[in-house]
Design a protein around this motif. Structure first.
Motif, PDB file in Angstrom:
ATOM      1  N   VAL A  56      55.199 117.695  65.291  1.00 55.48           N
ATOM      2  CA  VAL A  56      55.978 119.016  65.592  1.00 55.48           C
ATOM      3  C   VAL A  56      55.223 120.133  64.865  1.00 55.48           C
ATOM      4  O   VAL A  56      54.784 119.902  63.561  1.00 55.48           O
ATOM      5  CB  VAL A  56      57.629 118.817  65.196  1.00 55.48           C
ATOM      6  CG1 VAL A  56      57.411 118.654  63.609  1.00 55.48           C
ATOM      7  CG2 VAL A  56      58.066 120.171  65.411  1.00 55.48           C
ATOM      8  N   ASP A  57      55.097 121.360  65.234  1.00 56.86           N
ATOM      9  CA  ASP A  57      54.231 122.469  64.751  1.00 56.86           C
ATOM     10  C   ASP A  57      52.757 122.171  64.281  1.00 56.86           C
ATOM     11  O   ASP A  57      52.264 122.812  63.536  1.00 56.86           O
ATOM     12  CB  ASP A  57      54.997 123.120  63.490  1.00 56.86           C
ATOM     13  CG  ASP A  57      56.381 123.445  64.076  1.00 56.86           C
ATOM     14  OD1 ASP A  57      56.385 124.101  65.276  1.00 56.86           O
ATOM     15  OD2 ASP A  57      57.169 123.752  63.153  1.00 56.86           O
ATOM     16  N   LEU A  58      52.389 121.045  64.904  1.00 56.47           N
ATOM     17  CA  LEU A  58      50.949 120.664  64.494  1.00 56.47           C
ATOM     18  C   LEU A  58      49.938 121.959  64.627  1.00 56.47           C
ATOM     19  O   LEU A  58      50.061 122.421  65.752  1.00 56.47           O
ATOM     20  CB  LEU A  58      50.543 119.429  65.353  1.00 56.47           C
ATOM     21  CG  LEU A  58      49.063 118.829  64.951  1.00 56.47           C
ATOM     22  CD1 LEU A  58      49.009 118.295  63.684  1.00 56.47           C
ATOM     23  CD2 LEU A  58      48.634 117.911  66.018  1.00 56.47           C
TER      24      LEU A  58
ATOM     25  N   GLU B 291      46.250 121.174  59.751  1.00 54.45           N
ATOM     26  CA  GLU B 291      45.837 119.720  59.926  1.00 54.45           C
ATOM     27  C   GLU B 291      44.636 119.354  60.782  1.00 54.45           C
ATOM     28  O   GLU B 291      44.923 118.886  61.804  1.00 54.45           O
ATOM     29  CB  GLU B 291      47.022 118.989  60.263  1.00 54.45           C
ATOM     30  CG  GLU B 291      48.169 118.864  59.045  1.00 54.45           C
ATOM     31  CD  GLU B 291      49.323 118.613  59.375  1.00 54.45           C
ATOM     32  OE1 GLU B 291      50.314 117.718  59.452  1.00 54.45           O
ATOM     33  OE2 GLU B 291      50.148 119.943  59.851  1.00 54.45           O
TER      34      GLU B 291
HETATM   35 CA    CA Z   1      52.919 119.336  60.658  1.00 49.24          CA
END
Ligand code: CA
Ligand code: ADP
Ligand code: PEP
Ligand code: MN
Length: 669
Positions: free
Chosen positions: A406-408, A413
């Protein structure tokens, strides 16, 4: 079958009618003056195929045999093919035994390969049966096709062809849906209580092990096995757990979905062809019949979902949930039993190692940052979630990572982003939403669930260390995602404090990972993984204390949760700051910095860390409403006290003074 033949017929008749059309009026295109009736495209040599089936059969080359001969002299002898046939026969026999109903004398008839492709290759003399369909109701009369350790490419094809909701994303990952359940179901995890587990395991209040009797287990096992055998085909994965060669466990996963097979391919350790040849009987077997519910009239069943572990039978049965995480975490529970029996500590932690060999563990419940913080571009990744700490050091249990996505973002990241990205690859992305046309995934879209996930083999992280083993840890980092916003971003812990917080296992459960959690909720999960431990928490705590003492590891408490107010008021601590804090722990600079002690929790907090605004290090500074801060702090402290009351009558190991120190290491009100 008939349809395929017909379409080939049409193909040929089209050529004929095309030329007859030419005679009936349409001008014929003359490419060569001496060409006969049929138009040849002689720019390329003709394929060596008579029919379209032949052509397709040319496309696939038989896999080369494993490079290591069964015995060193047999490779070229005429016995080698006999041995290979015998080996395959034994393998099928073993799978049939796995799938056997306990009320029948023999297991189901099993045959290797995809029933669909058998239709096309009907001329093979060894398939003189009709492909079974559901009208063959008696499973004794039908064959179960076994798709054994398929490659990711084959599993992609199976998923796309047969499983609704399977798509290839723009980056080549397989997008899947896990169905109604998009998180684990801890309230449906049962363990068989028998003479031996009655004494060995942790039961009753606080324990994750909901008891079930052997007979009920067998009813659920039968239900799963019957379901699996009623299908035309099942997937079987034979793989390993634990990178420590002395303590490697052989696991078999029988499942009905290509998605599940690919997930476990990515998450467990993948055997080499040679290792697979010698696999033999598995040490543990999972029956994943997740599409099929348990029978609610069965004793103990409280919903249509049940995840059942039977230690004595070395089996696990999954009914009524297709969330793939149940398999990985179910096996983790099993390791929490098997490893301590061998005096090895199993850890719900990530692990990485610096260039100089300094090792850090990251304990934490789901969503606290194990995967995110252990995946660090400047360090070697040992693993993101499940480890063992033995006399030899640390070893990863798994062969893959399972990241929340989620929200990567690529910026925050990059390694996880790229692990899902590169082709040709076999990442699985679960329950994500993507653009209908471009198949670009929108990681910010939570329409299906907040708990979107990506599962990928660990070697997709560029600096993963293979084999995934490391020396003894220098730092033990406890991650707590504090939704109250009162725990400091980092505190240095004494051994007794480390044990106190390890046994407490405080965090906020964030939305998604467990069924029913919609917003952060304070929870105490002993050993930062109460859902997965099998024995009493103090057993693991005593082992951890002993190992940390012996190897001189330092404990740290890192709050990856809220700051400046509780959830809804403050904000989650910036990942960039948490990374700076972690960097300072790894480098050793934080160990020797200046500290002050907090009230109530008595935590040692640093006064400055490079790259982190100093005012956030003491949470009181970040709260506008100081009274609210004080009240919230006391509220959390009392929750800790209340939770720890459940442990005060236990001794930690053989060290009475340590037990007393641990009791004194909690908050004072
Ligand atoms: Ca994340
Ligand atoms: N300060 C922070 N530290 C760690 N993770 C953070 C932080 N702020 C936000 N996050 C997010 O929280 C999630 C942590 O999840 P993950 O690393 O998968 O946890 P775990 O592996 O422990 O289940 C990630 O989506 C990460 O981006
Ligand atoms: C897969 C899980 O683990 P984690 O969130 O710890 O990565 C889970 O809890 O379902
Ligand atoms: Mn994780």
């Amino acid at each position: 079958m008939a349809k395929k033949e017909a379409s080939t017929e049409n193909g040929f008749s089209f050529t004929r009618s095309a030329s007859s059309n030419a005679r009936n009026g349409l001008a014929r295109i003359q490419t060569h003056t001496n060409t006969p009736e049929v138009c040849h495209d002689d720019s390329t040599p003709p394929v060596r195929a008579q029919t379209i089936h032949d052509l397709h059969s040319l496309q696939k080359k038989k896999s080369s045999a494993p490079s290591t001969p069964i015995t060193s002299s047999s490779a070229t002898s005429p016995f080698s093919t006999i041995l290979e046939e015998e080996r395959q026969r034994l393998q099928l026999q073993s799978i049939s035994a796995s799938l056997a109903s306990l009320t029948r004398e023999t297991g189901p008839k099993v045959v290797r390969g995809d029933p669909a492709s058998k239709v096309v290759t009907h001329h093979h003399h060894d398939h003189h049966y009709i492909t079974p369909t559901f009208d063959a109701s008696d499973s004794a009369l039908k064959f179960t096709h076994v798709l054994y350790n398929l490659s990711p490419a084959e599993l992609y094809e199976q998923a796309i062809k047969y499983e609704k909701g399977s798509f290839i994303t723009a980056t080549g990952a397989l997008a899947t849906l896990s169905g109604a359940k998009t998180g684990r179901s801890p309230r449906d995890k049962r363990v068989v209580k028998d003479e031996s587990t009655e004494h060995d395991l942790w039961w009753g209040k606080g324990s994750p092990n909901i008891e079930m009797d052997e007979h009920t287990f067998l009813i659920n096992r039968e239900r799963a096995v019957d379901y699996l055998n009623s299908l035309e085909k099942v997937f079987v994965n034979d793989q390993f757990l634990n990178w420590d060669p002395e303590h490697r466990i052989k696991v078999r996963i029988v499942s009905a979905r290509a998605y599940h097979s690919l997930f476990m391919h990515n998450m467990c350790i993948r055997p080499t062809p040679e290792e697979l040849e010698e696999f033999g009987t598995p040490d543990f077997t999972i029956y994943n019949a997740g599409q099929f519910p348990c029978n609610r009239y069965t004793h103990h069943m409280t919903s249509s979902t049940s995840i059942d572990i039977n230690i004595a039978r070395k089996e696990m049965v999954i009914l009524g949930t297709q969330y793939a995480g149940e398999m990985k975490k179910g096996l983790f529970s099993v390791m929490h039993y098997l490893m301590p029996k061998r005096n090895i500590l199993s850890l719900h932690s990530g692990c990485n190692m610096g260039k100089n060999g300094d090792v850090a563990l990251f304990f934490g419940l789901s969503g606290t940052g194990k995967t995110t913080l252990s995946t660090d571009h400047n360090r070697y990744l040992i693993g993101d979630d499940e480890h063992c700490w033995s006399e030899n050091g640390v070893s990863n249990i798994e062969g893959g990572c399972y990241a929340k996505c989620v929200d990567l973002s690529r910026e925050k990241e990059p390694d996880i982003w790229n692990a899902i990205k590169c082709l040709p690859r076999c990442a699985v992305v679960e329950n994500v939403v993507f653009d209908e046309h471009t198949r670009e995934v929108d990681f910010s879209d939570k329409s299906v669930t907040e708990n979107t996930r990506a599962a990928y083999p660990i070697e997709y992280i560029p600096n993963a260390k293979i084999p995934c083993v490391a020396p003894h840890p220098k730092n033990v980092i406890l991650l707590a995602c504090d939704a109250f916003g009162v725990l400091p971003p980092v505190s240095k812990l004494s051994l007794a404090q480390t044990m106190y917080h390890f046994i407490s296992g405080y965090t906020a459960l964030v939305a998604g990972t467990e069924d029913g959690i919609k917003e952060p909720q304070a929870t105490f999960s002993a050993c930062f993984g109460a859902a997965f431990i099998m024995m009493h928490p103090t057993k693991y705590a005593a082992m951890l204390a002993e190992k940390m003492q012996k190897h001189g590891a330092t404990g740290w408490l890192v709050n990856t949760g809220w700051s400046g107010g509780r959830y809804g008021v403050g904000n989650r601590i910036k990942l960039a700051y948490t990374r700076k804090i972690i960097d300072a722990i790894h480098s050793g600079s934080l160990l020797n910095s200046e500290y002050t002690k907090t009230e109530v929790f008595g935590l040692e907090i640093p006064t400055a860390i490079e790259g982190v605004p100093s005012e956030i290090l003491d949470p009181v500074n970040t709260w506008a409403d100081k009274k609210a801060y004080q009240d919230t702090l006391l509220k959390l402290a009392s929750l800790f006290k209340k939770n720890f009351n459940g442990f005060i009558s236990y001794k930690i190991g053989t060290d009475q003074s340590l037990t007393e120190e641990i009791l004194a290491a909690g908050p004072t009100l």
